[in-house]
Design an enzyme around this catalytic site. Structure first.
Site, PDB file in Angstrom:
ATOM      1  N   ARG A  84      35.832  39.659  36.441  1.00  0.00           N
ATOM      2  CA  ARG A  84      34.419  39.822  36.786  1.00  0.00           C
ATOM      3  C   ARG A  84      33.731  40.834  35.870  1.00  0.00           C
ATOM      4  O   ARG A  84      32.517  40.766  35.673  1.00  0.00           O
ATOM      5  CB  ARG A  84      34.299  40.222  38.259  1.00  0.00           C
ATOM      6  CG  ARG A  84      34.902  41.558  38.595  1.00  0.00           C
ATOM      7  CD  ARG A  84      35.188  41.724  40.086  1.00  0.00           C
ATOM      8  NE  ARG A  84      36.325  40.916  40.517  1.00  0.00           N
ATOM      9  CZ  ARG A  84      36.772  40.869  41.766  1.00  0.00           C
ATOM     10  NH1 ARG A  84      36.174  41.575  42.703  1.00  0.00           N
ATOM     11  NH2 ARG A  84      37.797  40.111  42.081  1.00  0.00           N
ATOM     12  N   LYS A  93      50.393  44.366  37.282  1.00  0.00           N
ATOM     13  CA  LYS A  93      50.899  43.293  38.133  1.00  0.00           C
ATOM     14  C   LYS A  93      52.415  43.370  38.222  1.00  0.00           C
ATOM     15  O   LYS A  93      53.077  43.786  37.266  1.00  0.00           O
ATOM     16  CB  LYS A  93      50.531  41.922  37.544  1.00  0.00           C
ATOM     17  CG  LYS A  93      49.065  41.564  37.540  1.00  0.00           C
ATOM     18  CD  LYS A  93      48.868  40.206  36.886  1.00  0.00           C
ATOM     19  CE  LYS A  93      47.396  39.814  36.807  1.00  0.00           C
ATOM     20  NZ  LYS A  93      46.846  39.468  38.124  1.00  0.00           N
ATOM     21  N   LYS A  98      35.538  32.668  31.463  1.00  0.00           N
ATOM     22  CA  LYS A  98      36.404  33.851  31.431  1.00  0.00           C
ATOM     23  C   LYS A  98      37.545  33.620  30.444  1.00  0.00           C
ATOM     24  O   LYS A  98      38.374  32.740  30.635  1.00  0.00           O
ATOM     25  CB  LYS A  98      36.955  34.137  32.823  1.00  0.00           C
ATOM     26  CG  LYS A  98      38.003  35.245  32.873  1.00  0.00           C
ATOM     27  CD  LYS A  98      38.637  35.348  34.265  1.00  0.00           C
ATOM     28  CE  LYS A  98      39.849  36.269  34.250  1.00  0.00           C
ATOM     29  NZ  LYS A  98      40.550  36.305  35.553  1.00  0.00           N
TER      30      LYS A  98
END
Length: 459
Positions: free
Chosen positions: A312, A238, A226
């Site tokens: 992901r 965030k 990743k």
């Protein structure tokens, strides 16, 4: 590697380090002069692990170091010494209590690491002289660990998707490997839609970088990492404390790059493919929105429940592409979930596997090289937590339960049945300074996976 040098008898003087503990301290003292014993008593040295004492001869010259150690943990035994002892050259005395001097020397080298890109070091670390064969064995591991730390520690302005790709190209040049990449809209033309969707809002183009090496007749090994060079969370932004250290969100890529280098340097008999999806998850008018549906390379329609579950998404296209090569083994690294840290803390990477033999092998290797992993289950009933009412499934869901497991279950959908797959959810970071583990980027699971690959492919 300057912290470790080759030991040469007669041509380079070094100072002996004798390791000891409470059980052997009396025998250690008997080998010393009366003046040295008085000095130890006056200074209060009692061979507790992590302490050391400097011993001089009658002329006041430093001739020996006593180091208190816990012999059960050789990797940590000498790790604090390189930046604590006077800057000189040392060697391990034969009289010590450590059964594995190579692990102790590795710990020394890991403890000597300094990230000096932006400031000068306060001092040079002391050096440890080791036998030539030991130096040859340890040098690749030390250099690979330093590479992971350097890549993770470098701020995003100097380690964006392009720079991460440059690191792979340099690796390819070193080992005569083939490197190619797909950049920006090329990702759409080549059918990597989720990598493009995550990275399209950044002014720095997303990319997928592929390195290929090895002989056609060897078993295919696919490594995936990743490479989210900075993660704002996207439109699911965030908070500031969650965003502060997101330069490290490419830690999985750093591990995969370093492991690929170890595989090639060791000339393991594999046909290696390294895949690094490199992006910034940024905020702009064209940013990926919650509620969108993206059709992935594998043909699955994925509803975007949360733009902060971006890792992901970039991994799934890379895993799908890697699976098309019908690998003997596929292994990915990712700084994927905070849930893994809640479950296991910062030191233990979470391991997920669809192959029991591969899982047992890498866990055993981790124990053998003091680089532990902890397996969590691919509990498939939890797939329901990623259900979508309009797509095949979602990238996240409303429940906060089992976050590391549901992330791994998402990735598993892109690995065909029968393809052995290992997934490491790693922190890649030390929050504080500890012996051998300086604050900042850290390699976690690197030595374990390399030891496993050596055993699997080279016996």
């Amino acid at each position: 590697m300057s912290a470790l040098i080759e030991r040469q008898s007669g041509t380079r003087r070094s100072i002996a380090i004798e390791t000891t503990d409470a059980a052997h301290y009396a025998a250690t003292r008997r080998r010393l002069t009366a003046a040295q014993r008085r000095w130890l008593a006056d200074s209060g040295f009692d061979a507790v692990a992590g302490t050391f004492a400097l011993l001089s001869d009658a002329a006041g010259k430093l001739v020996r170091v006593l180091a208190g150690v816990d012999a059960r943990h050789p990797l940590a035994a000498l790790a604090a010494l390189p930046c604590s002892l006077p800057a000189a050259t040392y060697h391990l005395a034969d009289e010590g209590v450590l059964a594995d001097p190579a692990q102790a020397a590795l710990g020394w080298a890991l403890g000597a690491y300094q990230f000096n890109r932006y400031r000068q070091p306060k001092r040079a670390p002391a050096r440890l002289a080791v036998p030539a064969a030991q130096l040859q064995q340890l040098a690749p591991l030390v250099e690979a660990t330093a590479l992971v730390r350097d890549l993770v520690n470098t701020p995003t302005e100097d380690m964006g998707p392009e720079q991460l790709g440059d690191a792979i190209k340099q690796l390819g040049k070193t080992h005569k490997a083939k490197v190619r990449d797909w950049v920006g809209d090329e990702l759409l033309k080549a059918n990597f839609p989720t990598i493009h969707a995550v990275g399209r809002a950044s002014h720095r183009a997303p990319r997928l970088v592929e390195l290929s090496w090895g002989k056609r007749e060897h078993p295919r090994l696919v490594l995936v990492g990743k490479g989210v060079c900075f993660d704002t969370g996207g439109l699911d932004l965030k908070p500031s404390d969650g965003m502060r250290w997101m330069k490290k969100d490419m830690g999985g890529a750093a591990h995969a790059i370093a492991l690929a280098g170890l595989v090639m340097q060791a000339q393991l008999p594999v046909r290696l493919t390294l895949l690094i999806p490199a992006v910034e998850n940024a905020v702009a008018g064209n940013a990926l929105r919650p509620g969108e549906v993206v059709v992935t390379r594998a043909g699955h329609a994925v509803e975007i429940d949360n733009t902060d579950a971006e890792g992901r998404l970039v991994l799934c296209d890379a895993l799908a592409y890697g699976s098309e090569q019908q690998p003997d083994l596929m292994l990915d690294f990712a700084t994927l979930t905070g849930a893994a840290r809640v479950a296991l803390g910062p030191d233990l990477p979470a391991l997920f596997a669809n192959d029991d033999d591969a899982a047992a092998g890498v866990l055993a290797a981790g124990r053998a090289v003091d680089d532990p992993l902890w397996q969590l289950p691919l509990w498939r009933p939890y797939r329901r937590m990623l259900d979508s009412y309009l797509a095949d499934f979602a990238n996240a869901g409303p429940s906060r339960h089992a976050g590391a497991i549901t992330a791994a279950l998402y990735l598993e959908r892109f690995v065909p049945d029968g393809t052995p797959w290992l997934h490491l959810d790693t922190y890649a970071w030390n929050d504080t300074d500890r012996p051998g583990r300086p604050r900042g980027g850290e390699a976690m699971g690197l030595r374990a996976t390399f030891a496993f690959l050596r055993q699997r492919y080279a016996g």
